[in-house]
Design an enzyme around this catalytic site. Structure first.
Site, short mmCIF file in Angstrom:
data_model
loop_
_atom_site.label_atom_id
_atom_site.label_comp_id
_atom_site.label_asym_id
_atom_site.label_seq_id
_atom_site.Cartn_x
_atom_site.Cartn_y
_atom_site.Cartn_z
CE LYS A 1 -90.23 -63.38 53.55
NZ LYS A 1 -89.14 -62.13 53.00
CB THR B 1 -85.98 -57.28 49.45
OG1 THR B 1 -85.22 -57.37 48.58
CG2 THR B 1 -85.54 -57.52 50.12
CG ASN C 1 -90.24 -59.09 52.14
OD1 ASN C 1 -90.77 -60.20 52.45
ND2 ASN C 1 -89.48 -59.15 51.65
NE ARG D 1 -85.21 -62.38 43.30
CZ ARG D 1 -85.22 -61.76 44.77
NH1 ARG D 1 -84.98 -62.97 45.77
NH2 ARG D 1 -84.44 -61.05 45.07
NE ARG E 1 -90.81 -59.50 48.32
CZ ARG E 1 -89.69 -60.44 48.52
NH1 ARG E 1 -88.80 -59.14 47.89
NH2 ARG E 1 -89.29 -61.10 49.38
CG HIS F 1 -88.02 -66.85 50.34
ND1 HIS F 1 -86.62 -66.49 50.32
CD2 HIS F 1 -87.80 -67.85 49.54
CE1 HIS F 1 -85.43 -66.62 49.76
NE2 HIS F 1 -86.12 -68.29 49.36
CE1 TYR G 1 -84.45 -65.22 54.02
CE2 TYR G 1 -85.52 -65.97 55.87
CZ TYR G 1 -85.22 -65.31 54.32
OH TYR G 1 -86.73 -65.28 54.08
CD GLU H 1 -83.41 -70.67 48.28
OE1 GLU H 1 -82.78 -69.47 49.25
OE2 GLU H 1 -84.54 -69.78 48.54
P1 ADP Z 1 -85.17 -61.17 49.20
O1 ADP Z 1 -86.32 -61.73 50.24
O2 ADP Z 1 -86.08 -60.00 47.97
O3 ADP Z 1 -84.38 -61.81 48.31
P2 ADP Z 1 -83.10 -60.85 51.08
O4 ADP Z 1 -82.43 -62.06 50.50
O5 ADP Z 1 -82.28 -59.51 50.09
O6 ADP Z 1 -84.28 -60.72 50.16
O7 ADP Z 1 -83.35 -60.29 52.65
C1 ADP Z 1 -84.35 -61.85 52.49
C2 ADP Z 1 -85.46 -60.59 53.52
O8 ADP Z 1 -84.52 -60.51 54.80
C3 ADP Z 1 -86.07 -59.94 53.33
O9 ADP Z 1 -87.25 -60.92 52.42
C4 ADP Z 1 -86.92 -59.36 54.27
O10 ADP Z 1 -87.92 -60.16 54.45
C5 ADP Z 1 -85.63 -59.14 54.77
N1 ADP Z 1 -84.39 -58.36 54.68
C6 ADP Z 1 -83.63 -58.09 54.28
N2 ADP Z 1 -83.22 -56.51 54.50
C7 ADP Z 1 -83.67 -56.43 55.32
C8 ADP Z 1 -83.08 -54.79 55.39
N3 ADP Z 1 -82.65 -53.69 55.26
N4 ADP Z 1 -84.07 -54.73 57.06
C9 ADP Z 1 -85.50 -55.68 57.05
N5 ADP Z 1 -85.30 -56.37 56.43
C10 ADP Z 1 -84.70 -56.97 55.56
MG MG Z 2 -82.66 -63.62 49.48
#
Ligand code: ADP
Ligand code: MG
Length: 205
Positions: free
Chosen positions: A18, A129, A160, A123, A140, A163, A58, A174
């Site tokens: 990112k 996350t 973080n 992962r 992370r 992705h 997303y 994706e």
């Molecule tokens: P991951 O990236 O671990 O698969 P998610 O798919 O749930 O997580 O969410 C996508 C991205 O959205 C996260 O990597 C993070 O950057 C952001 N995100 C997710 N949940 C939150 C939250 N509660 N507040 C702020 N940003 C969030």
């Molecule tokens: Mg995700």
């Protein structure tokens, strides 16, 4: 090696470094962690994403809004805190808007990794996350001090660094979304012999 497309060693997953990963000079550190475990890089590109690319990314999984909203509520409740909303979809509507803002702010690097259990392994290396609770030893957990409380207070997405696709289905969708077929490479990596060959032929003369 015999070619068996359903063999787990052919599994692929998508990683996106990112904008914060690039700005914090962590490109090499991040790639190193996926590379050294034995995953094979089969596609890579740098680009500045459009809002449309990110929003579609997303929402490829129709369940993403609900799952991410529920995950956020759980993380608040687990810490004894009150979530910003009780409706997961209200939470994700805000997250998605903030995510588009975050992910379009600068160049990102999209990478496709291939290898045994690529999705789960990536992962594991990436970590949970929310950086506040991501395990130490993960990308992370090791490099970020952000939290949902921080990001919600300031009205932004949690930063973080990377992705990583959450399931094999998500990964396949994706990869199709980010890469054309001719941008992915089928090739033999010398180290695969040590990872996957059954008889380890060819070491002794
Ligand atoms: P991951 O990236 O671990 O698969 P998610 O798919 O749930 O997580 O969410 C996508 C991205 O959205 C996260 O990597 C993070 O950057 C952001 N995100 C997710 N949940 C939150 C939250 N509660 N507040 C702020 N940003 C969030
Ligand atoms: Mg995700």
């Amino acid at each position: 090696m015999k070619s068996q497309p359903n063999h787990p060693k052919f599994e692929r997953t998508l990683v996106i470094i990112k904008p914060d990963g690039i700005q914090r000079t962590l490109i090499g550190e991040i790639i190193k962690r996926y590379e050294r475990i034995g995953l094979k890089l089969v596609g890579v590109k740098m680009l500045i994403p459009t809002a449309d690319l990110i929003e579609k990314h997303y929402t490829l999984d129709p369940e993403w809004r609900t799952k991410t909203g529920l995950k956020t509520i759980k993380s608040y409740v687990d810490k004894g805190l009150k979530p910003p909303h009780t409706d997961p979809l209200k939470i994700t509507a805000i997250i998605l808007k903030n995510l588009v803002n975050y992910m379009t702010k600068g160049p990102v690097i999209a990478i496709v990794w291939q290898g045994s259990h690529a999705v789960e392994i990536v992962r594991k290396i990436t970590g949970g996350t929310e950086p506040l609770t991501s395990a130490m030893g993960t990308i992370r957990g090791d490099f970020v001090i952000d939290s949902y409380k921080m990001s919600d207070t300031d009205g932004r997405a949690v930063r973080n660094l990377v992705h990583a696709s959450g399931s094999v289905k998500e990964a396949n969708d994706e990869i199709d979304h980010w890469f054309n077929k001719n941008e992915l490479f089928d090739y033999r990596h010398i180290s695969e012999a040590m990872l996957y060959d059954v008889d380890l032929d060819g070491i002794l003369k």
